[in-house]
Structures are given as C-alpha cells and as structure tokens.
Design a protein around this motif. Structure first.
Motif, mmCIF file in Angstrom:
data_model
loop_
_atom_site.group_PDB
_atom_site.id
_atom_site.type_symbol
_atom_site.label_atom_id
_atom_site.label_comp_id
_atom_site.label_asym_id
_atom_site.label_seq_id
_atom_site.Cartn_x
_atom_site.Cartn_y
_atom_site.Cartn_z
ATOM 1 N N GLY A 187 -12.695 -15.202 16.861
ATOM 2 C CA GLY A 187 -12.182 -16.002 17.986
ATOM 3 C C GLY A 187 -10.990 -16.465 17.624
ATOM 4 N N VAL A 188 -9.810 -16.742 18.777
ATOM 5 C CA VAL A 188 -8.612 -17.197 18.593
ATOM 6 C C VAL A 188 -8.275 -18.103 19.753
ATOM 7 C CG1 VAL A 188 -6.175 -16.428 18.665
ATOM 8 C CG2 VAL A 188 -7.756 -15.093 17.564
ATOM 9 N N SER A 189 -7.681 -19.363 19.232
ATOM 10 C CA SER A 189 -7.435 -20.375 20.221
ATOM 11 C C SER A 189 -5.943 -20.853 19.803
ATOM 12 C CB SER A 189 -8.294 -21.628 19.955
ATOM 13 O OG SER A 189 -9.691 -21.443 20.083
ATOM 14 N N ASP A 190 -5.336 -20.742 20.765
ATOM 15 C CA ASP A 190 -3.767 -21.298 20.713
ATOM 16 C C ASP A 190 -3.108 -20.927 19.533
ATOM 17 O OD1 ASP A 190 -4.001 -22.491 23.076
ATOM 18 O OD2 ASP A 190 -4.817 -24.388 22.148
ATOM 19 N N GLY A 191 -3.263 -19.374 19.172
ATOM 20 C CA GLY A 191 -2.437 -18.718 17.998
ATOM 21 C C GLY A 191 -3.243 -18.872 16.821
ATOM 22 N N ARG A 192 -4.447 -19.824 16.734
ATOM 23 C CA ARG A 192 -5.000 -19.914 15.530
ATOM 24 C C ARG A 192 -6.192 -18.822 15.427
ATOM 25 N NH1 ARG A 192 -3.736 -24.784 17.216
ATOM 26 N NH2 ARG A 192 -5.747 -25.221 17.377
ATOM 27 N N ALA A 193 -6.633 -18.270 14.420
ATOM 28 C CA ALA A 193 -7.926 -17.468 14.194
ATOM 29 C C ALA A 193 -8.946 -18.445 13.415
ATOM 30 C CB ALA A 193 -7.869 -16.294 13.488
ATOM 31 N N ARG A 194 -10.181 -18.617 14.116
ATOM 32 C CA ARG A 194 -11.321 -19.399 13.250
ATOM 33 C C ARG A 194 -11.969 -18.447 12.248
ATOM 34 N NH1 ARG A 194 -11.809 -20.369 19.000
ATOM 35 N NH2 ARG A 194 -13.462 -18.717 19.037
ATOM 36 N N GLY A 195 -12.099 -19.227 11.101
ATOM 37 C CA GLY A 195 -12.890 -18.772 10.188
ATOM 38 C C GLY A 195 -12.601 -17.319 9.589
ATOM 39 N N ILE A 196 -11.312 -17.339 9.295
ATOM 40 C CA ILE A 196 -10.797 -15.983 8.799
ATOM 41 C C ILE A 196 -11.399 -15.566 7.410
ATOM 42 C CG2 ILE A 196 -8.824 -14.818 7.885
ATOM 43 C CD1 ILE A 196 -7.131 -16.239 9.439
ATOM 44 N N ASP A 197 -11.562 -16.549 6.475
ATOM 45 C CA ASP A 197 -12.370 -16.414 5.098
ATOM 46 C C ASP A 197 -13.685 -15.927 5.249
ATOM 47 O OD1 ASP A 197 -9.932 -17.000 3.943
ATOM 48 O OD2 ASP A 197 -10.568 -19.458 3.377
ATOM 49 N N ALA A 198 -14.462 -16.692 6.200
ATOM 50 C CA ALA A 198 -15.755 -16.523 6.479
ATOM 51 C C ALA A 198 -16.093 -14.945 6.989
ATOM 52 C CB ALA A 198 -16.592 -17.365 7.424
ATOM 53 N N HIS A 199 -15.214 -14.684 8.039
ATOM 54 C CA HIS A 199 -15.212 -13.300 8.706
ATOM 55 C C HIS A 199 -14.874 -12.033 7.551
ATOM 56 C CE1 HIS A 199 -16.131 -13.979 12.715
ATOM 57 N NE2 HIS A 199 -15.357 -14.970 12.845
ATOM 58 N N LEU A 200 -13.946 -12.314 6.858
ATOM 59 C CA LEU A 200 -13.651 -11.273 5.556
ATOM 60 C C LEU A 200 -14.772 -11.246 4.642
ATOM 61 C CD1 LEU A 200 -9.757 -12.094 5.064
ATOM 62 C CD2 LEU A 200 -10.745 -10.290 6.342
ATOM 63 N N ALA A 201 -15.257 -12.320 4.217
ATOM 64 C CA ALA A 201 -16.380 -12.365 3.162
ATOM 65 C C ALA A 201 -17.636 -11.558 3.645
ATOM 66 C CB ALA A 201 -16.716 -13.874 2.857
ATOM 67 N N ARG A 202 -17.703 -11.783 5.235
ATOM 68 C CA ARG A 202 -18.941 -10.972 5.662
ATOM 69 C C ARG A 202 -18.730 -9.525 5.900
ATOM 70 N NH1 ARG A 202 -21.536 -13.219 11.288
ATOM 71 N NH2 ARG A 202 -19.901 -12.161 12.331
ATOM 72 N N LEU A 203 -17.334 -9.129 6.165
ATOM 73 C CA LEU A 203 -16.990 -7.983 6.212
ATOM 74 C C LEU A 203 -17.104 -7.045 4.840
ATOM 75 C CD1 LEU A 203 -15.256 -5.670 8.124
ATOM 76 C CD2 LEU A 203 -13.110 -6.441 6.761
ATOM 77 N N GLU A 204 -16.847 -7.960 3.814
ATOM 78 C CA GLU A 204 -17.074 -7.280 2.344
ATOM 79 C C GLU A 204 -18.444 -7.073 2.237
ATOM 80 O OE1 GLU A 204 -14.777 -8.575 -1.693
ATOM 81 O OE2 GLU A 204 -15.690 -9.983 -0.763
ATOM 82 N N ALA A 205 -19.236 -8.160 2.789
ATOM 83 C CA ALA A 205 -20.561 -7.856 2.260
ATOM 84 C C ALA A 205 -21.257 -6.856 3.119
ATOM 85 C CB ALA A 205 -21.460 -9.362 2.739
ATOM 86 N N SER A 206 -20.917 -6.722 4.326
ATOM 87 C CA SER A 206 -21.253 -5.517 5.117
ATOM 88 C C SER A 206 -21.179 -4.087 4.488
ATOM 89 C CB SER A 206 -20.952 -5.640 6.349
ATOM 90 O OG SER A 206 -21.421 -6.549 7.273
ATOM 91 N N ALA A 207 -19.787 -3.924 3.895
ATOM 92 C CA ALA A 207 -19.239 -2.795 3.288
ATOM 93 C C ALA A 207 -20.263 -2.658 1.987
ATOM 94 C CB ALA A 207 -17.936 -2.918 2.856
ATOM 95 N N VAL A 208 -20.669 -3.485 1.459
ATOM 96 C CA VAL A 208 -21.677 -3.446 0.386
ATOM 97 C C VAL A 208 -22.940 -2.844 0.705
ATOM 98 C CG1 VAL A 208 -22.956 -4.648 -1.726
ATOM 99 C CG2 VAL A 208 -20.489 -5.175 -1.255
#
Length: 292
Positions: free
Chosen positions: A55-76
């Motif tokens: 989600g993005v609010s006023d030009g800022r994305a929420r939880g970038i680190d958490a989403h990238l970590a979950r992307l990495e975990a899903s890839a595994v």
C-alpha cells in the motif's frame, strides 16, 4: 500521473553486490499496454509464481522491508531463485517516483517461474481512486472451510500454505461464494474448528485490552499490515497475541477486523448473518496510524 505504471526487472543474482547504476539499469518502464509475457510463461499457464502488494499513501510505501522479506520467504517455499532485495527495493523507489505524490496507490511485485530459462519479474504501480467505505461501514463475512486441518502447514509443506503465490483461483472462488451467501468477504476455517484468515486479508479480534490474530505457524500467511497494526497497538497500551482462534470467538469477541495492505482495516459487522460488536473508534485510530 494517474495511469498504471509497469516496470520490468531483469533479475540480478541475490548474492551479487551490484552498484546502484547497475540496479537502475536492470529496470525498464514499459507502456501498460505492451505485452510482457509469452503464452508459455509458467505464471500465466500454471499460476506458478509469487507476488506481494504494497500500500502507498502520499508517496510513501508501507512495510517495504516486511514485504521484501515475505517475497524472499515465498521464493524459498517455491524453489524459485532468491530475489536480489536491493534490486527490488530500487524498483519500488522508481515506481514511487513515477506515481502521484498524494493520495493512495498500490505497488505489486511479481516473480514467475518463466519459460525455463529463468524467472520473469516485474512491478506495477496503480493509483487507487476508491475511498474504501468499508473502513467505516464495515463488512459482513461468511465462514468457509479451507478443507484441511489447522496444522496442514507443518504436515504438508508442499501445499505452500504461508506462501503468497499467484495461484489465487481458490481465494477468488471463496469471495464469490461469500457474495452468494449475502456477505462481502470470507474468513477461512480449518476442518478442526479454527478461524484462519481472509482470502486476501489477515484476521484480528479484540477481546478487552487484548488483540488476537491466528498464529502464523498454523498455515497462516504472515500479515504485513497486521504486524504494523500490532506494533501501533502495543505502543498505545494494548496486548497483542498470536494463537489458535476457535471459530466461536468470531461471535464472542468485542470487535473483529480483516486487514490488508490496500483496504487497510475493515471492521467485521456480521458473521454468517449474525451481527457482532464493532469498535469504530479503534478502527479509525488503526487506519489513521496506517495512513500516517
């Protein structure tokens, strides 16, 4: 700019320490009408891939680190090549620069198994015009069996519960069934009587001063928005707990929500046609915290 943005990503190995100019060179904006998949891509033909939505609010994305970590975990979990997180972060930042600096938007990260020569990767950025009346009006849910027991993730990891895969046919079928039952959304349940999550959202219950969500080790996708809310709620004096939730607690709690990255916190107003308690004041605080 209000049109969707599409950004192709040429994968860089996860262990490569690529300089910033190489990361930028690996990204390419394309018109949203330009084809980017062949008919033989495993993501299109088999739903064999993973994704994340920020989600993005006023030009800022929420939880970038958490989403990238979950992307990495899903890839595994799917035996896909590990994503280079710095490269994907660069892609998110490029989309944030291209999207409107005010209002809400969503950014999606996608990795498919491709055609056999390597993964296909892209990001999209889409402005969101909806004001999401569900955040104040609430949603009615139907409980729908997921068809397996609460501990399936431990006993059958090949079913990929807990991975955010592109295989969403079951999730969409559940939403259609919920609407056939006169509801707006669904809460999946296990065959042994526990509440799990929504097709595209996490479940949170309030019981007095305690907020509860299902334990992620029992086949639940780790919710990034739910985690953000727990951090906020703990900071303002609530206790936050992960545990198994018997289905009956949906009717017995002081309030309940389905939470997700774009819609945020939507209060549940009824379960299988039975009205339940809501906490609109806390809902407003939760959504304000997420939007801020």
């Amino acid at each position: 700019m209000t049109t969707p943005q599409v950004l192709l990503l040429s994968p860089i190995p996860a262990d490569a320490d690529a300089p910033e100019n190489a990361l930028r060179a690996s990204l390419r904006f394309v018109p949203p009408t330009e084809p980017i998949l062949t008919a033989f891509d495993a993501g299109a033909g088999r739903g064999d891939g993973i994704f994340e939505t920020l989600g993005v609010s006023d030009g800022r994305a929420r939880g970038i680190d958490a989403h990238l970590a979950r992307l990495e975990a899903s890839a595994v979990k799917l035996d896909l090549p590990a994503p280079n997180l710095a490269q994907w972060r660069e892609g998110v930042e490029a989309l944030l620069d291209a999207l409107p600096s005010t209002g809400q938007a969503s950014i999606r990260l996608v990795i498919t198994r491709g055609t056999g020569s390597g993964p296909t990767c892209w990001l999209t950025g889409t402005p969101v015009a909806s004001d999401f009346p569900e955040r104040t009006d609430g949603i009615r849910v139907a409980t729908l069996s997921r068809g397996y027991a609460n501990d399936v993730g431990e006993n059958a990891p090949w079913l990929l519960v807990g991975a955010k895969t592109l295989s969403y046919a079951v999730h969409m079928a559940a939403l259609r069934e919920a609407k056939r039952r006169g509801a707006d959304d669904a809460v999946f349940t296990s065959t042994d009587g526990f509440a799990l999550e929504g097709p595209t959202s996490s479940l949170i219950l309030r019981q007095g001063n305690t907020l509860v969500t299902p334990a992620i080790q029992h086949g639940i996708l780790a919710g990034t928005t739910q985690a953000d809310l727990f951090s906020f709620l703990e900071s303002v004096g609530f206790e936050c707990v992960y545990r198994r939730i018997p289905v009956g607690e949906l009717l017995q709690s002081d309030a309940a929500w389905l939470v997700s990255s774009v819609r945020l916190a939507a209060p549940i107003t009824a379960v299988d046609g039975t009205a339940i308690l809501t906490d609109l004041a806390l809902t407003a605080r939760m959504n304000a915290a997420l939007l801020a």
